[in-house]
Design an enzyme around this catalytic site. Sequence first.
Site, PDB file in Angstrom:
ATOM      1  CG  ASP A   1       7.475 -13.803  -6.141  1.00 40.00           C
ATOM      2  OD1 ASP A   1       8.221 -13.818  -7.162  1.00 40.00           O
ATOM      3  OD2 ASP A   1       7.684 -12.649  -5.517  1.00 40.00           O
TER       4      ASP A   1
ATOM      5  CE1 TYR B   1      10.431  -9.798  -1.287  1.00 38.17           C
ATOM      6  CE2 TYR B   1       9.054 -11.511  -1.590  1.00 38.17           C
ATOM      7  CZ  TYR B   1       9.817 -10.414  -2.059  1.00 38.17           C
ATOM      8  OH  TYR B   1       9.202  -9.895  -3.174  1.00 38.17           O
TER       9      TYR B   1
ATOM     10  CE  LYS C   1      10.875 -11.495  -6.612  1.00 36.95           C
ATOM     11  NZ  LYS C   1      10.420 -11.732  -5.449  1.00 36.95           N
TER      12      LYS C   1
ATOM     13  CG  HIS D   1      14.880  -8.284  -5.027  1.00 40.67           C
ATOM     14  ND1 HIS D   1      14.716  -9.003  -4.234  1.00 40.67           N
ATOM     15  CD2 HIS D   1      13.742  -7.594  -5.449  1.00 40.67           C
ATOM     16  CE1 HIS D   1      13.203  -8.593  -3.534  1.00 40.67           C
ATOM     17  NE2 HIS D   1      12.639  -7.874  -4.532  1.00 40.67           N
TER      18      HIS D   1
HETATM   19  N1  NAP Z   1      10.267  -7.784  -7.151  1.00 32.66           N
HETATM   20  C1  NAP Z   1      10.138  -6.825  -6.494  1.00 32.66           C
HETATM   21  O1  NAP Z   1      10.862  -5.878  -6.052  1.00 32.66           O
HETATM   22  C2  NAP Z   1       8.555  -6.849  -5.469  1.00 32.66           C
HETATM   23  C3  NAP Z   1       8.153  -5.770  -4.854  1.00 32.66           C
HETATM   24  C4  NAP Z   1       6.939  -5.949  -4.106  1.00 32.66           C
HETATM   25  C5  NAP Z   1       6.180  -7.186  -4.319  1.00 32.66           C
HETATM   26  N2  NAP Z   1       6.852  -8.137  -4.904  1.00 32.66           N
HETATM   27  C6  NAP Z   1       6.384  -9.463  -4.851  1.00 32.66           C
HETATM   28  O2  NAP Z   1       4.702  -9.273  -5.323  1.00 32.66           O
HETATM   29  C7  NAP Z   1       3.874  -9.961  -4.355  1.00 32.66           C
HETATM   30  C8  NAP Z   1       2.674  -9.133  -4.325  1.00 32.66           C
HETATM   31  O3  NAP Z   1       2.857  -7.633  -4.081  1.00 32.66           O
HETATM   32  P1  NAP Z   1       2.427  -6.900  -2.601  1.00 32.66           P
HETATM   33  O4  NAP Z   1       2.442  -7.927  -1.642  1.00 32.66           O
HETATM   34  O5  NAP Z   1       3.175  -5.813  -2.431  1.00 32.66           O
HETATM   35  O6  NAP Z   1       0.922  -6.322  -3.119  1.00 32.66           O
HETATM   36  P2  NAP Z   1      -0.520  -6.984  -3.700  1.00 32.66           P
HETATM   37  O7  NAP Z   1      -0.378  -8.370  -3.780  1.00 32.66           O
HETATM   38  O8  NAP Z   1      -0.944  -5.894  -4.686  1.00 32.66           O
HETATM   39  O9  NAP Z   1      -1.355  -6.564  -2.323  1.00 32.66           O
HETATM   40  C9  NAP Z   1      -1.482  -7.404  -1.096  1.00 32.66           C
HETATM   41  C10 NAP Z   1      -2.262  -6.672  -0.144  1.00 32.66           C
HETATM   42  O10 NAP Z   1      -3.783  -6.672  -0.785  1.00 32.66           O
HETATM   43  C11 NAP Z   1      -4.531  -7.538   0.178  1.00 32.66           C
HETATM   44  N3  NAP Z   1      -5.397  -8.338  -0.523  1.00 32.66           N
HETATM   45  C12 NAP Z   1      -4.937  -9.422  -1.178  1.00 32.66           C
HETATM   46  N4  NAP Z   1      -5.998 -10.153  -1.633  1.00 32.66           N
HETATM   47  C13 NAP Z   1      -7.060  -9.255  -1.354  1.00 32.66           C
HETATM   48  C14 NAP Z   1      -8.656  -9.420  -2.039  1.00 32.66           C
HETATM   49  N5  NAP Z   1      -8.799 -10.369  -2.713  1.00 32.66           N
HETATM   50  N6  NAP Z   1      -9.275  -8.031  -1.681  1.00 32.66           N
HETATM   51  C15 NAP Z   1      -8.811  -7.155  -0.942  1.00 32.66           C
HETATM   52  N7  NAP Z   1      -7.475  -7.155  -0.424  1.00 32.66           N
HETATM   53  C16 NAP Z   1      -6.744  -8.296  -0.677  1.00 32.66           C
HETATM   54  C17 NAP Z   1      -3.744  -8.226   1.115  1.00 32.66           C
HETATM   55  O11 NAP Z   1      -4.352  -8.362   2.613  1.00 32.66           O
HETATM   56  P3  NAP Z   1      -4.663  -9.803   3.165  1.00 32.66           P
HETATM   57  O12 NAP Z   1      -3.047 -10.451   3.195  1.00 32.66           O
HETATM   58  O13 NAP Z   1      -4.918  -9.298   4.580  1.00 32.66           O
HETATM   59  O14 NAP Z   1      -5.457 -10.403   2.322  1.00 32.66           O
HETATM   60  C18 NAP Z   1      -2.322  -7.149   1.146  1.00 32.66           C
HETATM   61  O15 NAP Z   1      -2.728  -6.170   2.035  1.00 32.66           O
HETATM   62  C19 NAP Z   1       4.952  -9.646  -2.959  1.00 32.66           C
HETATM   63  O16 NAP Z   1       4.118 -10.425  -1.993  1.00 32.66           O
HETATM   64  C20 NAP Z   1       6.060  -9.971  -3.440  1.00 32.66           C
HETATM   65  O17 NAP Z   1       6.122 -11.644  -3.647  1.00 32.66           O
HETATM   66  C21 NAP Z   1       8.031  -8.118  -5.477  1.00 32.66           C
END
Ligand code: NAP
Length: 318
Positions: free
Chosen positions: A44, A49, A78, A111
């Site tokens: 994704d 990004y 997006k 997006h």
């Molecule tokens: N459409 C939109 O507007 C939008 C907005 C936000 C996000 N997104 C997409 O959704 C994806 C995910 O969202 P997000 O990155 O905000 O949040 P997330 O996936 O909920 O959280 C990521 C965080 O959690 C940690 N983490 C990952 N796996 C873990 C585990 N097994 N145990 C403990 N900690 C863990 C990661 O650290 P480490 O990397 O150090 O493991 C990072 O700090 C984004 O990367 C993006 O692709 C889309």
Amino acid sequence: MAKYLKFLNGYRMPSVGLGTYGLTGESCKRTVDEALSLGYRHFDTAVSYRNEKDIGETLCLAQKQDRIQREDVFITTKIPSIYLSPEDVKYCVRESLDNLKVTYLDLLLIHNPWGLRNKGDGNFKPVNDEGQLDFVHYDLTETWKSLENLVNSGSVRSIGMSNFSVPQIERILLNCKIKPSNIQLECHAYYQQRKIKQYCDLKSITLSAYGPLGSPDRPEHHRLEKHTVLLDEQVIRHIASDYRKTPAQILLRFLIQNGFAVLPKSQNYNRMKENINLFDFNISAMDMGKIQGLDKGVKYFIFESFKHHPEFLDGEHF
Ligand SMILES: NC(=O)c1ccc[n+]([C@@H]2O[C@H](COP(=O)([O-])OP(=O)(O)OC[C@H]3O[C@@H](n4cnc5c(N)ncnc54)[C@H](OP(=O)(O)O)[C@@H]3O)[C@@H](O)[C@H]2O)c1
């Protein structure tokens, strides 16, 4: 439990995708490469990004090494808020195809529904003379038509949107020739999005959960003092210890069992491995009920600077 979500148009999307927000350069390339070796086949990204090139190069190299073929991977990108005019959509997708080194995108999302002025300098957060974000109210049904044209021309397989609320999805549905396949939105145990899930189930639209782990490393402007840390939630920690799984696995499996795709981001090999190993256990109905009880309306992504945009439907879940 499904390892894929099937779209209305027949294509299917792996239920676990690697989130790539915040990953760029060499660390992005390394992470995507490791993710491939762990079995991730869904990535994704987004134009904003600024990592499409890194992802494209890594996937291309893996193809040259015969580790994957193009058809094996599912790529979502997006269109940012500055490129919502029909001409800009075309330009933007040409760039994405080029950056990702592919001839088609698996899934293209708008997006956000809130448009911003394209000043021609590639700045995704343009400001006006008063120093405020430079809002534009694009007709989203026109933007959608340009996405449909891209499907018809073969550059995109499936289309959808992100951060849209029910009335905005409905507006598209009433005016479209090609229905959205997927909506991406914030979703996790503290913010379960039941209303929009029910609506999308009725319309056969799939949902992808972003921030499924509560996005502990989200940017500063999305942080509020009242926010608690989802991964520290005691109910989740207890269930995790009962199942001999990690809290992250319980949070992700909960969403999968509720019919969502999940997009956890990690740049750590062991955590990436945890996050995709979700298919050898089942959360019982009783424990699913306990997690359902955590739906506290804690929204981690607050988009404060867009709240005066005409497409910012305050109070709506998106
Ligand atoms: N459409 C939109 O507007 C939008 C907005 C936000 C996000 N997104 C997409 O959704 C994806 C995910 O969202 P997000 O990155 O905000 O949040 P997330 O996936 O909920 O959280 C990521 C965080 O959690 C940690 N983490 C990952 N796996 C873990 C585990 N097994 N145990 C403990 N900690 C863990 C990661 O650290 P480490 O990397 O150090 O493991 C990072 O700090 C984004 O990367 C993006 O692709 C889309």
